[in-house]
Write a protein that holds these residues in place. Structure first.
Motif, short mmCIF file in Angstrom:
data_model
loop_
_atom_site.label_atom_id
_atom_site.label_comp_id
_atom_site.label_asym_id
_atom_site.label_seq_id
_atom_site.Cartn_x
_atom_site.Cartn_y
_atom_site.Cartn_z
N HIS A 183 0.82 -1.21 0.00
CA HIS A 183 0.00 0.00 0.00
C HIS A 183 0.86 1.27 0.00
CE1 HIS A 183 -3.26 2.69 1.50
NE2 HIS A 183 -2.30 3.19 2.27
N GLU A 184 1.97 1.24 0.74
CA GLU A 184 2.77 2.45 0.89
C GLU A 184 3.40 2.87 -0.43
OE1 GLU A 184 1.87 3.38 3.62
OE2 GLU A 184 1.53 1.52 4.72
N ILE A 185 4.09 1.94 -1.08
CA ILE A 185 4.74 2.30 -2.34
C ILE A 185 3.71 2.53 -3.44
CG2 ILE A 185 5.10 -0.06 -3.23
CD1 ILE A 185 7.92 0.92 -4.11
N ALA A 186 2.55 1.89 -3.35
CA ALA A 186 1.50 2.12 -4.34
C ALA A 186 0.99 3.56 -4.27
CB ALA A 186 0.36 1.14 -4.15
N ASN A 187 0.92 4.12 -3.07
CA ASN A 187 0.49 5.50 -2.91
C ASN A 187 1.50 6.48 -3.49
OD1 ASN A 187 -2.05 6.45 -1.32
ND2 ASN A 187 -1.48 4.49 -0.39
N VAL A 188 2.74 6.04 -3.64
CA VAL A 188 3.78 6.89 -4.20
C VAL A 188 3.95 6.65 -5.70
CG1 VAL A 188 6.24 7.47 -4.11
CG2 VAL A 188 5.00 6.96 -1.99
N CYS A 189 4.01 5.37 -6.10
CA CYS A 189 4.39 5.02 -7.49
C CYS A 189 3.36 4.19 -8.23
CB CYS A 189 5.72 4.27 -7.48
SG CYS A 189 7.10 5.20 -6.79
N GLY A 190 2.21 3.92 -7.63
CA GLY A 190 1.17 3.18 -8.33
C GLY A 190 1.53 1.73 -8.61
N ILE A 191 0.99 1.18 -9.70
CA ILE A 191 1.22 -0.22 -10.05
C ILE A 191 2.71 -0.50 -10.24
CG2 ILE A 191 0.91 -1.93 -11.89
CD1 ILE A 191 -1.95 -1.09 -12.14
#
Length: 541
Positions: free
Chosen positions: A83-91
Motif C-alpha cells: 500500500h505504501e509504495i503504491a500511494n507513491v508510485c502506483g502499479i
C-alpha cells in the motif's frame, strides 16, 4: 538426501515427539518417529513463522533486505500489503516489490492495495481505481485484496469500493479489513460485505465482537501500534480465528526480533503452545492459500529449529529445503536494488512554517498517544510573537507540518503534544498514507532545516538541532533504502537515539511521527490539504 532429527512439534496432531525428517528438491520426503536415544539434540522443529499483515516498506528496507533480517528470527513468509509504495508510485511500485522479493529465497505474498489514495483529503502520488485493482488481482503474484480502509465506503456501498471487493470475490481471493473501533451493526455490515480479517482492533471488546461475527482478528505488535496485551487473552478461546502481525516494523526492531517474540510473550501468558503456533504458523497459510509448507510429507520444506519452546531462539531456518539462517546469521545474499521514486518539490523557507494570527484564541492540538495510531484532540491558547503563533516546549506543545512532496504547495501546519522535544525537529517522508513529508519541531528554523534535508535527498528521516544534523536517506520511493539492512538499522538506531536525547519520550519517535497524518485513523490528524487558520480556530481546506 538431507536429514534432520529433533523433537517435532506436530501442530496437526497436537503432540511433540522425536522425529527424523528427510527432504529433497525443496520438499519433505518423509517424517518418521524415532526413539529418544537416537536424538543428537534436544532442540525442536516447527513450521516457520508468518507475519500475517505487514507493510515491508515500513522496515525502510527493500523486500530482499527485509527477508535477510527476518529469516534470522524464523520468519519464512509474509502477507505483505504494498500500500505504501503504491500511494507513491502506483502499479509500478507494486511490481517493484514483487520483482525484488523474487530475488531471494523467501515467501512474500503480496496483496492488491485497496485504497490508493487512502482518502480524498490529501495528495498522493498515484491512484488505483477498480479497473487497476482487478488487473492486479488477476496476477498469480497477488494473493488477496489488501486492507479495506474505506469502511465508510463499505457501509455506504460506494460503487468503486464494492467493485474492488467483488473483483476479489470473483477470483476467490480474500479481502482484508481495516476498521478501527467499528462495533455493533456497523461491524456486522462491514463483515457481511465479505471482509474477513481485521488487524486494527485496539480493545478486547471490539475484537471479541468481530470474532463472534466470524471475522479473523490479527493481533498486531509493531514498532508504534501495540495491541498484543489488549487482545492476547482471546487466543484461549479463538485459536482458529487469530493470527499475529507487526503491520509496521522499523529496521532496528526487526534486527531484535519478529513473530518469535510474540510467541515467547504468549507462552509467558500461559497460553497453550499449540494455540500459539496455530496463530503464528498455520492460520495464515490456510486463510491466504499461501505457498508455505506446514511440516507434512509432500509439503515444501519450510521449517525452523528452535532451542526451546519458551524463548523460541531460532537456530536454523529452512525455506524450500535451503538453510537461509543459522545461529543468528542470515545466509541470504542480496544485490543493490534499482531506484524508483516520485519526489518533486522545491526546498522551503522558514517563513513557510509560520502560523499567522491576529489575536489569541483557543486552537485544536493533536495529542499523540504512545503505542497507538489513534490520537486525541485538546484545546490550547498559544502565545503570539510578531503576529505568529508560537510553540511551548515547556508544556510539550510543538508544531507539526505536512509538506506536499509531489509538487510545490502551501505547507500545512498545526500543533501537537507528547513528542517531548526540547531543542530541534524531526522529519520523515514515511508519512502514512500518502507519504508526503511530516515534521515536528520546537521552532520554524529547525523544522525547515529538517524538511529541506529530506527534499535534498528525495526522501528519508532526519533530525536536526542547533548542533546536530542527521539523515537516513530513503531513495527508494522515499520509503526504503537499497543499502545493507543491518547498516540501515544501525543508522536508524542513531537517529532514534538522537531524538530521545533531545527529549522525545515516545518509544518509537519516527514511527509515531509517520502516522500523524493518517486520516483513516481517528481522531485528529493533519493532511497536506488542511491549512491551519488560527482566526477560524479550525483546519480548513
Amino acid at each position: 538426501m538431507p536429514v534432520i532429527s529433533a523433537n517435532l512439534v506436530d501442530i496437526h496432531q497436537k503432540k511433540i515427539y522425536p522425529a527424523e525428517i528427510t527432504f529433497e528438491r525443496g520438499t519433505i520426503a518423509s517424517i518418521k518417529s524415532i526413539d529418544h536415544s537416537q536424538l543428537r539434540t534436544h532442540h525442536y522443529i516447527l513450521p516457520g513463522f508468518i507475519d500475517a499483515h505487514v507493510h515491508i516498506e515500513s522496515s525502510m528496507l527493500v523486500p530482499s533486505e527485509f527477508a535477510r533480517l527476518a529469516v534470522v528470527h524464523g520468519t519464512v513468509a509474509t502477507v505483505s500489503d504494498p500500500h505504501e509504495i503504491a500511494n507513491v508510485c502506483g502499479i509500478e511500485g507494486v511490481e517493484f516489490m514483487i520483482a525484488n522479493g523474487k530475488t531471494v529465497p523467501f515467501k512474500f505474498h503480496f496483496g492488491a492495495p485497496s485504497c490508493v489514495p487512502a482518502t480524498r483529503f490529501e495528495t498522493s502520488g498515484a491512484a488505483l481505481d477498480s479497473t487497476a485493482i482487478k488487473q492486479l488481482l488477476q496476477s498469480p503474484d497477488i494473493y488477496y485484496l489488501s486492507e479495506m480502509m474505506n469502511f465508510p465506503g463499505v457501509l455506504n456501498e460506494d460503487d468503486e469500493v464494492m467493485k474492488k471487493i467483488a473483483a476479489a470475490h470473483h477470483l476467490l481471493k480474500p479481502v482484508d479489513g481495516h476498521a478501527p473501533g467499528l462495533k455493533g451493526d456497523d461491524a456486522k455490515k462491514y463483515i457481511s460485505a465479505g471482509i474477513t480479517t481485521d488487524h486494527e482492533c485496539f480493545t478486547k471488546e471490539e475484537a471479541l465482537g468481530k470474532l463472534q461475527n466470524g471475522m479473523k482478528v490479527i493481533i498486531r505488535e509493531g514498532s508504534a501500534a501495540k495491541n498484543f496485551e489488549a487482545l492476547i487473552a482471546l487466543l484461549h478461546e479463538y485459536p482458529n480465528q487469530m493470527m499475529f502481525c507487526t503491520d509496521d516494523k522499523h529496521p532496528d526492531s526487526l534486527v531484535e526480533g519478529h513473530i518469535n517474540q510474540l510467541c515467547a510473550r504468549a507462552v509467558a501468558k500461559g497460553i497453550d503452545l499449540f494455540k500459539i503456533l496455530q496463530a503464528a504458523c498455520v492460520n495464515p497459510v490456510h486463510h491466504y492459500k499461501m505457498k508455505v509448507g506446514l511440516l507434512k510429507e509432500g509439503h515444501a520444506a519450510d521449517f525452523i529449529v528452535v532451542k526451546d519452546l519458551r524463548q523460541f531462539e531460532v537456530l536454523q531456518t529452512y525455506i524450500d529445503g535451503e538453510i537461509v539462517a543459522e545461529n543468528g546469521k542470515s545466509k541470504i545474499r542480496t544485490q543493490k536494488s534499482k531506484l524508483i521514486n516520485n519526489f518533486s518539490t522545491d526546498t522551503k523557507d522558514v517563513s513557510d512554517f509560520a502560523i499567522s494570527a491576529s489575536s489569541r484564541v483557543a486552537v485544536p492540538v493533536i495529542e499523540a498517544l504512545d503505542g497507538q495510531l489513534i490520537t486525541n484532540k485538546i484545546m490550547w491558547i498559544p502565545s503570539i510573537v510578531n503576529n505568529t503563533l508560537t510553540t511551548d516546549a515547556e508544556i510539550d506543545i510543538l508544531k507539526i507540518a505536512v509538506v506536499n512532496r509531489y509538487h510545490d504547495a502551501p505547507v500545512s501546519m498545526a500543533f501537537i503534544k507528547n513528542f517531548g522535544l526540547k531543542p530541534g525537529a524531526m522529519a520523515s517522508s514515511v508519512a502514512h498514507d500518502s507519504h508526503n513529508i511530516v515534521a515536528v519541531g520546537v521552532d520554524d528554523e529547525n523544522i525547515c532545516q529538517a524538511v529541506n534535508l529530506l527534499i535534498q535527498h528525495k526522501g528519508g528521516v532526519s533530525f536536526v538541532s542547533d548542533d546536530t544534523q542527521i539523515i537516513v536517506p530513503l531513495p527508494v520511493a522515499g520509503l526504503m533504502s537499497n543499502e545493507d539492512g543491518y547498516n540501515v538499522a544501525k543508522q536508524y538506531s542513531i537517529i532514534d537515539k538522537a531524538a530521545k536525547v533531545a527529549g522525545c519520550t515516545l518509544a518509537a519517535p519516527f514511527m509515531t511521527l509517520s502516522f500523524m497524518a493518517l486520516l483513516v485513523i481517528p481522531h485528529l490528524k493533519l493532511s497536506d490539504l488542511g491549512l491551519f487558520d488560527a482566526d477560524k480556530f479550525e483546519l480548513v481546506n
